[in-house]
Design an enzyme around this catalytic site. Structure first.
Site, mmCIF file in Angstrom:
data_model
loop_
_atom_site.group_PDB
_atom_site.id
_atom_site.type_symbol
_atom_site.label_atom_id
_atom_site.label_comp_id
_atom_site.label_asym_id
_atom_site.label_seq_id
_atom_site.Cartn_x
_atom_site.Cartn_y
_atom_site.Cartn_z
ATOM 1 N N HIS A 133 0.835 -1.200 0.000
ATOM 2 C CA HIS A 133 0.000 0.000 0.000
ATOM 3 C C HIS A 133 0.873 1.255 0.000
ATOM 4 O O HIS A 133 0.612 2.206 -0.754
ATOM 5 C CB HIS A 133 -0.896 -0.021 1.232
ATOM 6 C CG HIS A 133 -1.879 1.100 1.302
ATOM 7 N ND1 HIS A 133 -3.180 0.974 0.908
ATOM 8 C CD2 HIS A 133 -1.751 2.384 1.739
ATOM 9 C CE1 HIS A 133 -3.819 2.115 1.086
ATOM 10 N NE2 HIS A 133 -2.969 2.995 1.594
ATOM 11 N N GLU A 134 1.911 1.269 0.817
ATOM 12 C CA GLU A 134 2.791 2.437 0.893
ATOM 13 C C GLU A 134 3.603 2.605 -0.393
ATOM 14 O O GLU A 134 3.855 3.730 -0.832
ATOM 15 C CB GLU A 134 3.711 2.328 2.105
ATOM 16 C CG GLU A 134 2.989 2.386 3.438
ATOM 17 C CD GLU A 134 2.130 3.638 3.592
ATOM 18 O OE1 GLU A 134 2.546 4.712 3.098
ATOM 19 O OE2 GLU A 134 1.043 3.537 4.167
ATOM 20 N N HIS A 137 1.516 4.441 -2.818
ATOM 21 C CA HIS A 137 1.475 5.883 -2.570
ATOM 22 C C HIS A 137 2.656 6.585 -3.245
ATOM 23 O O HIS A 137 2.521 7.683 -3.784
ATOM 24 C CB HIS A 137 1.522 6.162 -1.068
ATOM 25 C CG HIS A 137 0.192 6.108 -0.395
ATOM 26 N ND1 HIS A 137 -0.894 6.840 -0.817
ATOM 27 C CD2 HIS A 137 -0.227 5.415 0.695
ATOM 28 C CE1 HIS A 137 -1.929 6.588 -0.014
ATOM 29 N NE2 HIS A 137 -1.547 5.725 0.905
ATOM 30 N N GLU A 198 -6.070 7.104 -1.116
ATOM 31 C CA GLU A 198 -6.143 5.831 -0.414
ATOM 32 C C GLU A 198 -6.780 4.757 -1.292
ATOM 33 O O GLU A 198 -6.342 3.609 -1.306
ATOM 34 C CB GLU A 198 -6.943 5.996 0.882
ATOM 35 C CG GLU A 198 -6.246 6.814 1.945
ATOM 36 C CD GLU A 198 -4.980 6.142 2.454
ATOM 37 O OE1 GLU A 198 -5.003 4.931 2.730
ATOM 38 O OE2 GLU A 198 -3.957 6.838 2.564
ATOM 39 N N ASP A 202 -4.692 1.541 -2.378
ATOM 40 C CA ASP A 202 -5.166 0.234 -1.951
ATOM 41 C C ASP A 202 -5.363 -0.686 -3.142
ATOM 42 O O ASP A 202 -4.989 -1.857 -3.113
ATOM 43 C CB ASP A 202 -6.478 0.395 -1.192
ATOM 44 C CG ASP A 202 -6.835 -0.856 -0.406
ATOM 45 O OD1 ASP A 202 -5.954 -1.368 0.294
ATOM 46 O OD2 ASP A 202 -7.982 -1.304 -0.505
#
Length: 485
Positions: A133-134, A137, A198, A202
């Site tokens: 997930h990071e 980003h 997000e 995700d």
């Protein structure tokens, strides 16, 4: 190898690793917005800012310098990056000693994980879901895009906004106040943009997770457990306060994950060993509480899991100086896997605590014959050499190590200690100067190298080397300071 670094953590830099409602999709279905910020903040500039932020964090946050854990999270991150799209920068994965469940990412490919994640992620796939997930980003440049939107809605330039974030890390209260006072965007628009980020992170994160051979269902599984565990808690984790997990959000996450191939992921011994190491040494609990945790887990653990439980208990016994008990647990582990870096590291600690230096060095040299470039083993051997008083050998090895891993504070710390003990004051000052530079403490770094240059022979090669490094540090200091203007 027992190296600890303590400090107080006070700021979250970027976004949290949380799921958002979306359905599973392929990369081709995504809008082409991953480089939307390229016109105002280049990738090269992001790397420059990321390096500056990392230096500040090293000097202000309890970053875990443990070589085994660093190697583990770097390896996990690399396995995910190999299956991620839009990777435009180098990545650095690191741990912060904090029991709160959290993770964040910032410029230049930096991903921070709190050690608290290891206390709650039962499988490697669950931890990998947070990391994936990071990574998303960062590959989608969400931080740069958020700043671009704020720049459009305020009179500030992009440089001023990024400088404000840098200030927030260096001086949290002043930086946050400055950002709030000068950003004109409404609270609602920021919330909507964050939700969009997000959702995208995700969606892409689960795709990366699946392509990397991890369980795609690990993300909804992990966050479902977190939501259930803290549903009625008076003080839930920070991420549940700032990013609630309603049932609809978890349901959508589960539906998305189920659209990927279901695969049985075997137990990861390295994850379980890393988890045991965190609980034994970085969970902030005393030895009795740690032993109780390992004992309770052992009662319902499989044989493979019991190995990591015994390893964790051995670490607790070493740290509490119960060496006979530690030996009884470590001996069969080493017999089964004589070249396992986790077990070799623990055996090194055990030997050094008992002043059995030759035993530690011999064991590590044998392991290095089959793993000559293993950073953990190399550092452990130099650590053993320093403790054995064989400073000249240690310095030789550490000079090579710091050349190969210049951002590893462990190497410079050991080199400083070895040089000081060997009577090489100039070498010790130079090594300490590199530690200062890694923390962005440029004045101290330059001062150390200036003293080192004055101590060596006039016109010598060492003096030329130290003077050249002073020039480099001044250039780096100038660039660093310019980012805060």
């Amino acid at each position: 190898m027992q190296l600890f670094k303590k400090a107080k953590i006070s700021i979250l830099v970027a976004s949290l690793a949380l799921p958002s409602p979306a359905i599973a999709t392929t990369y081709s279905d995504l809008p082409d917005i991953g480089t939307a910020a390229a016109g105002t903040l280049t990738v090269e500039k992001e790397i420059e800012y990321g390096d500056a932020y990392m230096r500040i964090l090293r000097g202000s946050q309890p970053i875990v310098s443990d070589p085994l854990l660093s190697e583990y999270v770097s390896s996990l991150g690399a396995s995910l990056l190999a299956n991620a799209n839009d990777v435009k920068t180098p990545f650095e994965f690191f741990l912060i000693r904090n029991r709160d469940i959290n993770a964040f990412a910032f410029f230049g490919g930096h991903v921070a994980l709190h050690t608290g994640l290891f206390l709650h992620a039962k499988t490697e796939s669950e931890l990998a879901s947070v990391v994936a997930h990071e990574i998303a980003h960062l590959t989608q440049r969400h931080l740069a895009r958020a700043m671009e939107q704020q720049a459009r809605q305020s009179p500030l330039t992009m440089a001023a906004l990024v400088g404000s974030l840098l200030l927030a890390i260096a001086a949290p209260q002043a930086g946050i106040a400055a950002a709030q006072a000068t950003t004109a965007a409404s609270i609602q628009s920021r919330i909507n943009y964050t939700r969009s980020n997000e959702k995208e992170a995700d969606r892409i994160g689960i795709e990366t997770l699946s392509r990397s051979g991890f369980d795609a269902n690990a993300m909804p599984t992990f966050f479902t457990r977190m939501a259930d565990q803290y549903r009625f808690a008076s003080t839930p984790p920070q991420f549940l306060l700032t990013h609630p997990l309603p049932d609809s959000r978890i349901t959508d996450s589960r539906s998305r994950a189920q659209q990927y191939p279901q695969q049985s992921v075997p137990l990861s011994p390295n994850y379980q060993l890393a988890r045991a190491r965190v609980i034994a040494r970085f969970a902030g609990i005393d030895s009795a509480a740690a032993l109780d945790w390992f004992e309770r887990q052992s009662k319902r653990a499989s044989p493979a899991l019991k190995q990591s439980m015994n390893y964790g208990k051995a670490l607790v016994y070493i740290d509490s100086r119960q060496f006979d008990r530690a030996t009884a647990l470590l001996t069969p582990l080493l017999k089964q896997q004589p070249n396992n870096p986790f077990f070799l590291d623990a055996a090194t600690d055990l030997d050094i605590n008992q002043k059995k230096y030759d035993s530690a060095i011999s064991r590590l040299n044998n392991a290095l014959e089959t793993q000559p470039n293993n950073a953990v083993l190399l550092l452990n051997r130099d650590y053993a050499l320093v403790n054995a008083g064989r400073f000249k050998e240690a310095i030789s090895g550490l000079l090579k190590y710091t050349h190969r891993y210049p951002a590893d504070t462990n190497g410079w710390s050991l080199l400083q200690e070895a040089s000081d003990s060997h009577g090489d004051r100039a070498g010790a000052l130079a090594a300490q100067g590199e530690l200062y530079a890694l923390q962005g403490r440029w004045h101290k770094a330059i001062n150390n190298y200036t003293q080192a240059s004055q101590l060596v022979d006039l016109g010598s090669l060492d003096q030329a080397r130290y003077d050249a490094r002073i020039d480099q540090l001044r250039v780096e200091e100038s660039r660093f300071n310019a980012l805060q203007r």
